[in-house]
Design a protein around this motif. Structure first.
Motif, PDB file in Angstrom:
ATOM      1  N   SER A  21       5.932  -0.264  -7.911  1.00  0.00           N
ATOM      2  CA  SER A  21       6.290   1.317  -7.774  1.00  0.00           C
ATOM      3  C   SER A  21       5.651   2.184  -8.659  1.00  0.00           C
ATOM      4  O   SER A  21       4.779   1.098  -9.916  1.00  0.00           O
ATOM      5  N   ASP A  22       4.964   3.218  -9.292  1.00  0.00           N
ATOM      6  CA  ASP A  22       4.577   3.852  -9.358  1.00  0.00           C
ATOM      7  C   ASP A  22       5.085   4.134 -11.340  1.00  0.00           C
ATOM      8  O   ASP A  22       5.180   5.226 -11.868  1.00  0.00           O
ATOM      9  N   ASN A  23       6.249   3.369 -11.637  1.00  0.00           N
ATOM     10  CA  ASN A  23       6.576   2.810 -12.574  1.00  0.00           C
ATOM     11  C   ASN A  23       5.686   2.287 -13.861  1.00  0.00           C
ATOM     12  O   ASN A  23       5.851   0.795 -13.914  1.00  0.00           O
ATOM     13  N   HIS A  29       4.066  -3.335 -11.935  1.00  0.00           N
ATOM     14  CA  HIS A  29       3.233  -2.116 -12.489  1.00  0.00           C
ATOM     15  C   HIS A  29       1.559  -2.589 -13.378  1.00  0.00           C
ATOM     16  O   HIS A  29       0.312  -2.777 -12.844  1.00  0.00           O
ATOM     17  N   HIS A  46       6.799  -0.340  -1.205  1.00  0.00           N
ATOM     18  CA  HIS A  46       8.480  -0.413  -1.948  1.00  0.00           C
ATOM     19  C   HIS A  46       8.438   0.873  -0.681  1.00  0.00           C
ATOM     20  O   HIS A  46       8.204   1.651   0.129  1.00  0.00           O
ATOM     21  N   ALA A  48       9.662   3.728  -1.481  1.00  0.00           N
ATOM     22  CA  ALA A  48       8.960   5.112  -1.245  1.00  0.00           C
ATOM     23  C   ALA A  48       7.936   4.917  -0.920  1.00  0.00           C
ATOM     24  O   ALA A  48       7.458   6.245  -1.165  1.00  0.00           O
ATOM     25  N   GLU A  50       4.887   4.556  -2.562  1.00  0.00           N
ATOM     26  CA  GLU A  50       4.425   5.867  -3.142  1.00  0.00           C
ATOM     27  C   GLU A  50       2.767   4.646  -3.522  1.00  0.00           C
ATOM     28  O   GLU A  50       2.636   3.475  -3.082  1.00  0.00           O
ATOM     29  N   THR A  51       2.202   5.856  -3.644  1.00  0.00           N
ATOM     30  CA  THR A  51       0.315   5.299  -3.914  1.00  0.00           C
ATOM     31  C   THR A  51       0.134   5.274  -5.424  1.00  0.00           C
ATOM     32  O   THR A  51       1.078   5.924  -6.713  1.00  0.00           O
ATOM     33  N   VAL A  52      -0.134   3.943  -6.127  1.00  0.00           N
ATOM     34  CA  VAL A  52      -0.462   3.020  -7.426  1.00  0.00           C
ATOM     35  C   VAL A  52      -1.168   2.544  -7.236  1.00  0.00           C
ATOM     36  O   VAL A  52      -2.112   2.294  -6.364  1.00  0.00           O
ATOM     37  N   GLN A  56      -2.603   3.846  -1.304  1.00  0.00           N
ATOM     38  CA  GLN A  56      -1.566   4.103  -0.960  1.00  0.00           C
ATOM     39  C   GLN A  56      -0.253   2.932  -0.558  1.00  0.00           C
ATOM     40  O   GLN A  56      -0.661   1.471  -0.102  1.00  0.00           O
ATOM     41  N   GLY A  57       1.144   2.899  -0.525  1.00  0.00           N
ATOM     42  CA  GLY A  57       1.869   2.440  -0.748  1.00  0.00           C
ATOM     43  C   GLY A  57       2.078   2.141   0.441  1.00  0.00           C
ATOM     44  O   GLY A  57       2.113   3.152   1.504  1.00  0.00           O
TER      45      GLY A  57
END
Length: 130
Positions: A21-23, A29, A46, A48, A50-52, A56-57
Motif C-alpha cells: 500500500s502507499d503507507n 513500501h 492490495h 484498495a 492504490e498507486t504506489v 498502478q495498483g
C-alpha cells in the motif's frame, strides 16, 4: 533454497507485491522502492488498488493485465497460501514469502506446480548477501 533465491533475483523482472500500500511505515513500501532502484518493475496488489511509487495498483493478482514473474507476499502466514495458489493460476514463475511468512503446505503445492519458491526471506537482505 539459496538456488531459488539467486534464480529469482537474477531472472525475475516483474514483481507483484501482495500487501503493498502507499503507507511508508510498512516494510513492503521500502522493499518495493529497493526493487525499483534495482531496475525491477513493481506491481502493487492490495484491495484498495492504490498507486504506489508511481505504479498502478490492482485489487487482486488476477486483475493484473500483463505477465508477472514473481509474486512477493507481505501477508500473515495463515493467509499467504492462497496467494501462492493464485501465483500458480496466473502463470507466475516464482513465489516469494517475506520474512516471517511460512506455509509449508503452500511451498509443497507451489513447487509441485513447477514454480520456484522461497519463504521467510527478504529480497533486500538477500540481494546484499548474494
Amino acid at each position: 533454497m539459496r538456488e531459488d533465491v539467486d534464480w529469482i533475483l537474477e531472472n525475475c523482472q516483474v514483481w507483484a507485491i501482495v500487501g503493498l500500500s502507499d503507507n511508508p511505515s510498512r516494510a513492503a513500501h521500502g522493499v518495493a522502492r529497493f526493487l525499483q532502484q534495482r531496475g525491477r518493475k513493481i506491481v502493487p496488489v492490495h484491495p484498495a488498488a492504490e498507486t504506489v511509487h508511481g505504479e498502478q495498483g490492482y485489487a487482486t493478482l488476477a486483475d493484473i493485465p500483463f505477465p508477472v514473474d514473481v509474486v512477493d507476499v507481505f501477508r500473515r502466514s495463515e493467509d499467504a497460501g492462497r496467494f501462492a495458489d493464485d501465483a500458480v493460476s496466473i502463470g507466475a514463475k516464482a513465489v516469494w514469502f517475506q520474512l516471517g511468512v511460512v506455509d509449508h503446505e503452500a511451498y509443497r503445492r507451489t513447487k509441485a506446480a513447477g514454480l520456484r519458491m522461497v519463504m521467510d526471506v527478504c529480497p533486500a537482505i538477500e540481494w546484499r548477501a548474494g
